[in-house]
Design a protein around this motif. Structure first.
Motif, mmCIF file in Angstrom:
data_model
loop_
_atom_site.group_PDB
_atom_site.id
_atom_site.type_symbol
_atom_site.label_atom_id
_atom_site.label_comp_id
_atom_site.label_asym_id
_atom_site.label_seq_id
_atom_site.Cartn_x
_atom_site.Cartn_y
_atom_site.Cartn_z
ATOM 1 N N UNK A 175 0.838 -1.188 0.000
ATOM 2 C CA UNK A 175 0.000 0.000 0.000
ATOM 3 C C UNK A 175 0.879 1.246 0.000
ATOM 4 N N UNK A 176 0.384 2.296 -0.655
ATOM 5 C CA UNK A 176 0.996 3.620 -0.572
ATOM 6 C C UNK A 176 -0.015 4.528 0.108
ATOM 7 N N UNK A 177 0.426 5.244 1.128
ATOM 8 C CA UNK A 177 -0.407 6.272 1.736
ATOM 9 C C UNK A 177 0.303 7.603 1.567
ATOM 10 N N UNK A 178 -0.479 8.680 1.611
ATOM 11 C CA UNK A 178 0.126 10.009 1.483
ATOM 12 C C UNK A 178 -0.632 10.999 2.347
ATOM 13 N N UNK A 179 0.113 12.006 2.796
ATOM 14 C CA UNK A 179 -0.503 13.096 3.539
ATOM 15 C C UNK A 179 0.457 14.280 3.592
ATOM 16 N N UNK A 180 -0.088 15.424 3.951
ATOM 17 C CA UNK A 180 0.704 16.641 4.107
ATOM 18 C C UNK A 180 1.179 16.692 5.554
ATOM 19 N N UNK A 181 2.461 17.010 5.741
ATOM 20 C CA UNK A 181 3.032 17.090 7.082
ATOM 21 C C UNK A 181 3.610 18.485 7.307
ATOM 22 N N UNK A 182 3.689 18.857 8.569
ATOM 23 C CA UNK A 182 4.272 20.147 8.928
ATOM 24 C C UNK A 182 5.298 19.933 10.025
ATOM 25 N N UNK A 183 6.386 20.698 9.946
ATOM 26 C CA UNK A 183 7.439 20.665 10.942
ATOM 27 C C UNK A 183 7.871 22.112 11.149
ATOM 28 N N UNK A 184 7.329 22.738 12.164
ATOM 29 C CA UNK A 184 7.596 24.167 12.349
ATOM 30 C C UNK A 184 6.983 24.940 11.200
ATOM 31 N N UNK A 185 7.815 25.710 10.525
ATOM 32 C CA UNK A 185 7.342 26.494 9.383
ATOM 33 C C UNK A 185 7.367 25.704 8.074
ATOM 34 N N UNK A 186 7.986 24.518 8.124
ATOM 35 C CA UNK A 186 8.079 23.715 6.907
ATOM 36 C C UNK A 186 6.826 22.879 6.706
ATOM 37 N N UNK B 46 10.415 -11.519 7.989
ATOM 38 C CA UNK B 46 9.098 -11.983 8.378
ATOM 39 C C UNK B 46 8.138 -10.886 8.826
ATOM 40 N N UNK B 47 8.586 -9.640 8.818
ATOM 41 C CA UNK B 47 7.757 -8.526 9.315
ATOM 42 C C UNK B 47 7.358 -7.536 8.235
ATOM 43 N N UNK B 48 7.784 -7.746 7.005
ATOM 44 C CA UNK B 48 7.456 -6.805 5.945
ATOM 45 C C UNK B 48 8.370 -5.590 5.973
ATOM 46 N N UNK B 49 8.039 -4.621 5.154
ATOM 47 C CA UNK B 49 8.868 -3.422 5.001
ATOM 48 C C UNK B 49 7.974 -2.196 4.961
ATOM 49 N N UNK B 50 8.477 -1.121 5.553
ATOM 50 C CA UNK B 50 7.770 0.167 5.539
ATOM 51 C C UNK B 50 8.816 1.241 5.253
ATOM 52 N N UNK B 51 8.576 1.998 4.174
ATOM 53 C CA UNK B 51 9.476 3.092 3.806
ATOM 54 C C UNK B 51 8.676 4.387 3.818
ATOM 55 N N UNK B 52 9.184 5.373 4.554
ATOM 56 C CA UNK B 52 8.537 6.673 4.659
ATOM 57 C C UNK B 52 9.415 7.716 3.983
ATOM 58 N N UNK B 53 8.820 8.490 3.086
ATOM 59 C CA UNK B 53 9.507 9.572 2.375
ATOM 60 C C UNK B 53 8.841 10.891 2.706
ATOM 61 N N UNK B 54 9.631 11.944 2.802
ATOM 62 C CA UNK B 54 9.082 13.299 2.883
ATOM 63 C C UNK B 54 9.878 14.168 1.945
ATOM 64 N N UNK B 55 9.165 14.976 1.165
ATOM 65 C CA UNK B 55 9.783 16.016 0.341
ATOM 66 C C UNK B 55 9.208 17.329 0.832
ATOM 67 N N UNK B 56 10.085 18.217 1.310
ATOM 68 C CA UNK B 56 9.640 19.518 1.800
ATOM 69 C C UNK B 56 9.327 20.444 0.645
ATOM 70 N N UNK B 57 8.316 21.277 0.828
ATOM 71 C CA UNK B 57 7.905 22.235 -0.195
ATOM 72 C C UNK B 57 8.813 23.449 -0.131
#
Length: 133
Positions: A59-70, A122-133
């Motif tokens: 599965x691919x999930x996506x969302x907008x994230x914020x970190x301070x002003x970013x 045996x546990x699968x894989x999860x990769x998280x990416x973030x590209x800052x605007x």
């Protein structure tokens, strides 16, 4: 228009195309530059393909994230496949568990601002990416 958060199953090769298209649509909606759109879509394509080939689908999930002003766009690719026994080795340029060139994970890591890989045998894989605007 694609919602700024959501999920997409990735089961077959055609889903890789849908993941790439969705990543581009969301990146455009988030106003990423053309260069950053291309980087994110390239990484998404690699990781979606890995989920199909090595993880048996996921599965691919996506969302907008914020970190301070970013503000940025986060994509998460997960599967319930066999997992990666040596994450450090898997992130080494040129190493592949298959027949590829071994640039998918390491190349994807270089294309984004945040790259987190969680996996175990045996546990699968999860990769998280973030590209800052």
């Amino acid at each position: 228009m694609t919602a700024l958060s959501g999920s997409l199953p990735i089961r077959v090769e055609q889903d890789v195309v849908l993941a790439r298209q969705t990543a581009r649509q969301v990146a455009v909606a988030c106003k990423l530059s053309l260069i950053n759109q291309t980087k994110l879509v390239t990484a998404a394509s690699e990781l979606a393909r890995n989920a199909v080939i090595y993880g048996g689908g996921g599965e691919m999930t996506w969302d907008v994230v914020e970190n301070g002003l970013r503000r940025g766009l986060r994509l998460v690719f997960s599967d319930n496949g066999p997992g990666i026994s040596d994450v450090a080795q898997a992130l080494t340029d040129g190493w592949s568990s298959g027949t590829g060139m071994g640039l998918g994970l390491s190349g994807s890591r270089r294309l984004v601002d945040v790259f987190e890989l969680e996996s175990a045998p045996g546990k699968g894989t999860r990769v998280t990416l973030v590209k800052w605007i």
